[in-house]
Design a protein around this motif. Structure first.
Motif, mmCIF file in Angstrom:
data_model
loop_
_atom_site.group_PDB
_atom_site.id
_atom_site.type_symbol
_atom_site.label_atom_id
_atom_site.label_comp_id
_atom_site.label_asym_id
_atom_site.label_seq_id
_atom_site.Cartn_x
_atom_site.Cartn_y
_atom_site.Cartn_z
ATOM 1 N N GLY A 232 -12.502 2.392 6.857
ATOM 2 C CA GLY A 232 -11.833 1.091 6.985
ATOM 3 C C GLY A 232 -12.757 -0.079 7.279
ATOM 4 O O GLY A 232 -12.284 -1.219 7.381
ATOM 5 N N ALA A 233 -14.069 0.150 7.400
ATOM 6 C CA ALA A 233 -14.994 -0.951 7.730
ATOM 7 C C ALA A 233 -14.993 -2.025 6.640
ATOM 8 O O ALA A 233 -15.309 -3.178 6.898
ATOM 9 C CB ALA A 233 -16.407 -0.406 7.930
ATOM 10 N N CYS A 234 -14.637 -1.651 5.425
ATOM 11 C CA CYS A 234 -14.691 -2.570 4.281
ATOM 12 C C CYS A 234 -13.370 -3.296 4.041
ATOM 13 O O CYS A 234 -13.194 -3.935 3.008
ATOM 14 C CB CYS A 234 -15.070 -1.792 3.034
ATOM 15 S SG CYS A 234 -13.759 -0.659 2.516
ATOM 16 N N THR A 235 -12.428 -3.174 4.979
ATOM 17 C CA THR A 235 -11.093 -3.741 4.760
ATOM 18 C C THR A 235 -11.144 -5.258 4.542
ATOM 19 O O THR A 235 -11.728 -5.989 5.333
ATOM 20 C CB THR A 235 -10.171 -3.446 5.966
ATOM 21 O OG1 THR A 235 -10.119 -2.032 6.157
ATOM 22 C CG2 THR A 235 -8.762 -4.000 5.736
ATOM 23 N N VAL A 236 -10.543 -5.692 3.437
ATOM 24 C CA VAL A 236 -10.365 -7.119 3.168
ATOM 25 C C VAL A 236 -8.909 -7.338 2.756
ATOM 26 O O VAL A 236 -8.168 -6.375 2.531
ATOM 27 C CB VAL A 236 -11.309 -7.635 2.049
ATOM 28 C CG1 VAL A 236 -12.769 -7.462 2.452
ATOM 29 C CG2 VAL A 236 -11.014 -6.939 0.726
ATOM 30 N N ILE A 237 -8.520 -8.587 2.662
ATOM 31 C CA ILE A 237 -7.140 -8.909 2.298
ATOM 32 C C ILE A 237 -7.136 -9.483 0.884
ATOM 33 O O ILE A 237 -7.768 -10.510 0.625
ATOM 34 C CB ILE A 237 -6.527 -9.895 3.311
ATOM 35 C CG1 ILE A 237 -6.554 -9.259 4.717
ATOM 36 C CG2 ILE A 237 -5.103 -10.276 2.908
ATOM 37 C CD1 ILE A 237 -6.227 -10.222 5.844
#
Lengths: 318, 169
Positions: free
Chosen positions: B46-51
């Motif tokens: 989840g470190a790369c989570t973007v919206i």
């Protein structure tokens, strides 16, 4: 990742025709499973057909009171859909028990049906795996098999089907609607959609070359009490050791489907018929023909205990 | 190479990308927005989570070319050091991190989680699928796709609760 070319689909049939006539072509929708496998070079497509422009993202009632779910409906949207929540609660519950919020926002209905196993030997390219490399053998048979399947397995493969959603779809007698490379549409009962490994574990579904899923259709609601119980090593964001989807109806007209234990989403007529005789009888019927290893033998007891828990919960509510 | 237009943090960008380029690599390597982190690169941490278009996703598990014409918000777009987003401020106030590597993903996820709850989207721990409440159990379940190796979880939950409470007031 191996190099590949990329195109965007303009119609389902055009996509199917292109996929059938292009060596190494694959469809990509959410991409959450395919890209993971491409990074590991377990999947090495040479051409990707992006099907997202097809906009198959509608959920609509059918003429006979069922529900047609577009192939590209995201897991989050399907789980949250008002009709699904109310009339097909087991499907909402199954979807919500799978993956993470981020993945459910991306993963699609059709992609979920087509996801590959999480067997560690399928993922480890240094190990033999008949599913990944036909004829190379099965590392799991004598290896770490705690998570793997005990039903529908063969000497070539004991990989488990990883989906939660598909277990609920199996319980609800969904049909998978497709368009073939020749333009012909067909509807495949989900019971027939996934294949058991036998001698060809790399062939996982009845889809023909290029054939594309356009929607999944549920029959009209069956009522009853819908439950999905997933037993896993962590309380969230983990694959099932055992999962049970159940609809408890009146007069013991109940049905059960199982995840985490089968080479495909598992349901038997005998288990449904045993509903009136209680959890132990249902478990015995469902587990007929089970073939375990010393690592995953515990799953048989876990199936019975999970069913016992569901029966107690049902009785407490009654 | 394929032309890709992305609107990142409100700014239009035009890129020429190898189709293999993940959205994460497009953000970090091509647009030099290194706030979004590469952890596992397999959708597990989840470190790369973007919206993207209002929804949180793992930017490592999607191709940039699949997002042509779409709007993306990264940690840099939520707030700046001079003008922090309330969630960024709350993470600082509540010490919601130690090493900080997972933090941009945690914050993007947390912002989207509150919107999901507001929209009535149920979760695995929602008792009645029609009644979504803001509880610690809901937050923990919804944030389970963001792993924190430093185990700052209690403080992350406190930070999210702080913002949620503030929004209600």
């Amino acid at each position: 990742m191996k190099p590949f070319t990329y195109s965007r689909a303009t119609s389902a049939q055009e996509a199917a025709t292109m996929a059938a006539s292009t060596q190494g072509a694959r469809f990509i929708a959410g991409g959450t499973n395919l890209l993971d496998l491409m990074k590991l070079q377990i999947e090495t497509p040479t051409h990707l057909i992006d099907v997202n422009p097809l906009k198959l993202d509608q959920i609509e009632k059918t003429a006979d009171g069922g529900l047609r779910i577009g192939a590209l409906v995201r897991n989050t949207d399907l789980a949250a859909d008002k009709v699904v929540r109310h009339d097909y609660g087991v499907l909402s519950r199954a979807l919500l028990s799978g993956a993470s919020g981020q993945l459910r926002n991306k993963a699609t209905t059709a992609g979920n049906l087509l996801q590959r196993t999480r067997c560690p030997y399928f993922y480890d390219t240094r190990m033999p795996c008949n599913k990944r490399k036909p004829g190379s053998g099965c590392g799991a048979l004598q290896g770490m098999s705690r998570n793997l399947a005990i039903l529908g397995v063969s000497d070539a493969c004991i990989a488990q089907h990883p989906s939660d959603m598909a277990v609920a779809m199996r319980l609800l007698d969904a049909t998978v609607d497709t368009v073939g490379a020749d333009g012909a549409a067909r509807s495949i009962p989900i019971a027939d959609f996934h294949l058991l490994p036998g001698d060809t574990p790399h062939v996982e579904t009845v889809l023909k070359a290029g054939e594309i899923i356009t929607s999944v259709t549920l029959p009209k609601p069956i009522g009853g009490t819908h439950v999905y119980r997933k037993v896993r090593d962590r309380s969230s964001y983990a694959f099932a050791l055992v999962s049970v989807a159940a609809v408890f109806g009146k007069n013991d007209a109940s049905r059960f489907a199982f995840g985490g234990i089968g080479a495909k989403p598992w349901r038997t007529a005998d288990a449904d018929a045993a509903a009136g005789s209680g959890a132990k009888a249902v478990a015995e019927a469902a587990l007929a023909g089970a073939r375990t290893t010393h690592h995953n033998e515990f799953k048989k007891k876990l199936v019975e205990q999970t069913l016992t828990s569901l029966y107690r919960q049902k009785e407490a509510r009654a | 190479m394929i032309p890709v237009e992305l609107t990142v943090n409100g700014r239009e960008t035009h890129l020429q990308l190898d189709p293999r380029t993940s959205l994460l690599d497009a953000l970090r390597e091509h647009l030099h927005l290194t706030g979004t982190k590469k952890g596992c690169d397999h959708g597990q941490c989840g470190a790369c989570t973007v919206i993207v278009e209002g929804r949180r996703i793992n930017s490592c598990l999607t191709l940039a070319v699949m997002h042509d014409g779409e709007a993306i918000t990264t940690i840099e777009g939520l707030g700046t050091p001079d003008k922090l987003h309330p969630m960024q401020r709350a993470f600082i106030t509540h010490d919601g991190y130690q090493c900080g590597y997972c933090t941009p993903g945690q914050i993007c996820s947390a912002v989207a989680v509150l919107e999901e709850i507001e929209a009535g989207i149920p979760s695995h721990v929602t008792d009645d699928l029609d009644k979504v409440a803001l509880t610690d159990a809901e937050l923990r379940e919804r944030m389970s796709g963001n792993i924190c190796r430093c185990a700052a979880y209690p403080n992350i939950i406190a930070a999210i609760n702080d913002v949620a409470g503030g929004a209600k007031a």
